[in-house]
Design an enzyme around this catalytic site. Sequence first.
Site, PDB file in Angstrom:
ATOM      1  N   PRO A  19      -2.964  45.367  51.172  1.00 42.00           N
ATOM      2  CA  PRO A  19      -3.327  44.007  50.777  1.00 42.00           C
ATOM      3  C   PRO A  19      -4.422  43.351  51.610  1.00 42.00           C
ATOM      4  O   PRO A  19      -4.840  42.237  51.299  1.00 42.00           O
ATOM      5  CB  PRO A  19      -2.012  43.247  50.936  1.00 42.00           C
ATOM      6  CG  PRO A  19      -1.284  43.997  51.998  1.00 42.00           C
ATOM      7  CD  PRO A  19      -1.645  45.430  51.824  1.00 42.00           C
ATOM      8  N   ASP A  42     -13.747  49.084  46.381  1.00 42.59           N
ATOM      9  CA  ASP A  42     -13.604  47.959  45.463  1.00 42.59           C
ATOM     10  C   ASP A  42     -13.766  46.613  46.170  1.00 42.59           C
ATOM     11  O   ASP A  42     -13.754  46.520  47.399  1.00 42.59           O
ATOM     12  CB  ASP A  42     -12.230  48.006  44.797  1.00 42.59           C
ATOM     13  CG  ASP A  42     -12.177  49.003  43.644  1.00 42.59           C
ATOM     14  OD1 ASP A  42     -13.234  49.503  43.248  1.00 42.59           O
ATOM     15  OD2 ASP A  42     -11.059  49.276  43.149  1.00 42.59           O
ATOM     16  N   LYS A  64     -15.098  45.046  41.207  1.00 39.14           N
ATOM     17  CA  LYS A  64     -14.971  44.301  39.966  1.00 39.14           C
ATOM     18  C   LYS A  64     -14.300  42.973  40.279  1.00 39.14           C
ATOM     19  O   LYS A  64     -13.178  42.927  40.772  1.00 39.14           O
ATOM     20  CB  LYS A  64     -14.148  45.083  38.940  1.00 39.14           C
ATOM     21  CG  LYS A  64     -14.781  46.395  38.527  1.00 39.14           C
ATOM     22  CD  LYS A  64     -14.009  47.082  37.420  1.00 39.14           C
ATOM     23  CE  LYS A  64     -12.660  47.587  37.885  1.00 39.14           C
ATOM     24  NZ  LYS A  64     -12.761  48.676  38.879  1.00 39.14           N
ATOM     25  N   ASP A  97      -2.295  49.140  46.084  1.00 36.37           N
ATOM     26  CA  ASP A  97      -1.943  50.498  45.696  1.00 36.37           C
ATOM     27  C   ASP A  97      -2.660  50.811  44.390  1.00 36.37           C
ATOM     28  O   ASP A  97      -2.554  50.055  43.421  1.00 36.37           O
ATOM     29  CB  ASP A  97      -0.428  50.632  45.515  1.00 36.37           C
ATOM     30  CG  ASP A  97      -0.021  52.042  45.130  1.00 36.37           C
ATOM     31  OD1 ASP A  97       0.352  52.809  46.024  1.00 36.37           O
ATOM     32  OD2 ASP A  97      -0.098  52.382  43.930  1.00 36.37           O
ATOM     33  N   ILE A 100      -0.784  50.627  41.059  1.00 37.80           N
ATOM     34  CA  ILE A 100      -0.168  49.363  40.648  1.00 37.80           C
ATOM     35  C   ILE A 100      -1.291  48.381  40.310  1.00 37.80           C
ATOM     36  O   ILE A 100      -1.880  47.749  41.189  1.00 37.80           O
ATOM     37  CB  ILE A 100       0.759  48.796  41.741  1.00 37.80           C
ATOM     38  CG1 ILE A 100       1.893  49.787  42.034  1.00 37.80           C
ATOM     39  CG2 ILE A 100       1.345  47.447  41.307  1.00 37.80           C
ATOM     40  CD1 ILE A 100       2.846  49.342  43.119  1.00 37.80           C
ATOM     41  N   ALA A 126       0.090  44.294  46.874  1.00 34.00           N
ATOM     42  CA  ALA A 126      -0.034  42.916  47.350  1.00 34.00           C
ATOM     43  C   ALA A 126       1.294  42.182  47.375  1.00 34.00           C
ATOM     44  O   ALA A 126       1.543  41.347  48.252  1.00 34.00           O
ATOM     45  CB  ALA A 126      -1.033  42.162  46.474  1.00 34.00           C
ATOM     46  N   MET A 178      -3.269  38.716  39.125  1.00 30.47           N
ATOM     47  CA  MET A 178      -4.439  38.350  38.314  1.00 30.47           C
ATOM     48  C   MET A 178      -4.099  37.315  37.241  1.00 30.47           C
ATOM     49  O   MET A 178      -4.604  37.355  36.125  1.00 30.47           O
ATOM     50  CB  MET A 178      -5.048  39.605  37.660  1.00 30.47           C
ATOM     51  CG  MET A 178      -5.525  40.639  38.674  1.00 30.47           C
ATOM     52  SD  MET A 178      -5.990  42.225  37.929  1.00 30.47           S
ATOM     53  CE  MET A 178      -4.365  42.954  37.620  1.00 30.47           C
TER      54      MET A 178
END
Length: 267
Positions: A19, A42, A64, A97, A100, A126, A178
Amino acid sequence: MDESLGMPSGCVTLVGAGPGDPELLTVKAARALGAARLVLYDHLVSPAVLDLLPPDAERIYVGKESSHHTLPQASIIELMVRLARSGRALVRLKGGDGYIFGRGGEEAQALAEAGIPFQVIPGLTAAQGASASTGIPLTHRDHACALVLATGHLRDGQGLDMDWAMLARPRQTIVLYMGVNNLPEICRQLMAHGLAGQTPAALVEKATLPQERCITGTLAELPALALRHQVRPPALIMIGGVVTLRSQLHPASITEPAPAQAIHAVA
């Protein structure tokens, strides 16, 4: 051959970066980063984790963010396959991860279909990091006998077509990834499907990082709290009775125990 990792050239190592706090990396992940020569990473990989890479490692950013992708997912996969086929071993570094809500499954599937060897190193997701750092356990016999991890942002603009009845069941903890941009609709649907507006809830922003914030309230209050405190991604939505334990279990609320009395042996 990289003997320390047992991975030949042309292999891909999918690494979960956790995280954000680099001390939450697995030993195996830290070892993979220390030996990396080429890394595709990322947006959610923290700078502190990237600092563990060798100074001369080649770094390619493929992050992203919401509504802004440096590379589309298909292009990331194409790049990863092309580099591996050229004989280069590489690390694919993903926040949390990879399996996930990290599209790690899609990338592993593409590698398998292309005949490229790979290994997967898991990372703390997270929800686990946020749980420990905020003092909100994900399960507890008095509050939650089940845990649901879900995403509040569906791909390709399909909207929120979620199993609301399942999410609104009692005695469980819901963690939504998200979902901040869809928070009003998420809360509305959960209450419409039977979850009480007074259900304890929290927003956790930048979990495990020095900038972490945890804002608690009720399910009904959550959208207004997010606006008032200007909560921005990356943030988790945590819903359920376990949120009430934060006042007792948050690390900052726990004082150091008094020094133990010295015990002297009697001859």
